[in-house]
Design a protein around this motif. Structure first.
Motif: not given
Length: 268
Positions: A81-88, A104-108
């Motif tokens: 359910d993680i939107d490919p266009g979403g943040p991070h 998704r990975d905020v800090r990379q």
DNA sequence: GTTGCGTCCTGGACGC
DNA sequence: TGCGTCCAGGACGCAA
């Protein structure tokens, strides 16, 4: 911060979700840590395994069997359910049946690789990783030998992944507390190594049983938080009384890693 | 070969 | 309220 129990929880949820699905599309962030994601295109998922903190997605591919290797780093999350266009969102894969899997990975701090199946020698830590802590290959004698060969602090050795796989900062602090070993000790005898061996297995098994530890970012594939954070005896409790002896737990930085321990139960 | 430190990376907490 | 600083840490590179 996903360690072995968190990654294992994710693996168990991911396996039935991805089984026998074919990847027909993918994209990745420009960060070289993630650019390998599209190399999985054309692969059909044969299974989802785990080695230490690494997720290994087996792929049946026209060019031969491959593996999609995902390390979640500090803040990595995988989900349908993680939107490919979403943040991070650093990468995503699209399947022939229309669904997607987002990363998704905020800090990379995570990384993604695609390699021929079983060929991990180019992947640094995974190429030199130690035994799985919950398998028969991880023994008290092996742990003692691994610690005995090194002169670094015992906690630093545990975090290095070469003596045992999958232990990170949280479970290292917990295991050392249970075993009564000072995290900065540089010598550990056979008896205490055996106690540490048992403690590592126990804290990791309990972590898996509780669905992992959520302090801030960790979420399962279905977006749920883990439950193990309420069971921690040591990590994150600096300044609070030790649950074993009542002494105030201390905090210091060893080798760049925040560490909590009981000065009475874990003497230097 | 081993050890230990710096770097990457960003959101949240905290102080002013 | 807004701004600046510090902190968290897994893996890796590099110097000693």
């Amino acid at each position: 911060m996903p360690e072995l129990p968190e990654v294992e929880t994710i693996r168990r949820q991911l396996a039935p979700l991805l089984a026998e699905r074919t990847i027909v599309d993918a994209a990745a962030d420009a960060n070289p840590k993630f650019t390998a994601a599209p190399a999985a295109i054309g692969g059909t998922v044969t299974g989802v395994d785990r080695r230490g903190k690494y997720l290994l997605v087996g792929l049946d591919h026209a060019d031969g069997p491959r593996e999609l290797v995902v390390h979640l780093g500090m803040t990595g999350q995988l989900g349908a359910d993680i939107d490919p266009g979403g943040p991070h969102v650093r990468a995503w894969w699209g399947f022939a049946d229309g669904g997607t899997l987002g990363y998704r990975d905020v800090r990379q701090f995570g990384r993604i690789a695609v390699v021929p199946a079983g060929r991990y020698e180019t992947l640094g830590t995974l190429g030199r990783i130690g035994p799985e802590p919950l398998s028969d290959s991880f023994t008290p004698a092996g742990l003692w030998e691994g610690l005995h060969r090194r002169r670094a602090r015992v906690k630093t050795v545990l975090l290095g992944q070469q003596v045992v796989a999958g232990v990170g900062n949280i479970y290292a602090d917990e295991a050392l507390w249970r075993a009564g070993i000072h995290p900065a000790a540089r010598r550990v005898g056979r008896e205490r190594a055996a106690a540490l061996h048992a403690a590592i297995r126990a804290v990791l098994a309990e972590g898996i049983e509780n669905g992992g530890t959520t302090l801030r970012d960790y979420r399962t594939v279905t977006g749920e938080a883990g439950r193990n954070q309420t069971r921690l005896d040591c990590y994150g409790r600096a300044g609070e009384p030790c649950r074993r002896c009542g002494t105030t737990l201390r905090h210091a930085v060893f080798d760049g890693r925040g560490t909590t321990w009981c000065p009475a139960c874990q003497p230097r």
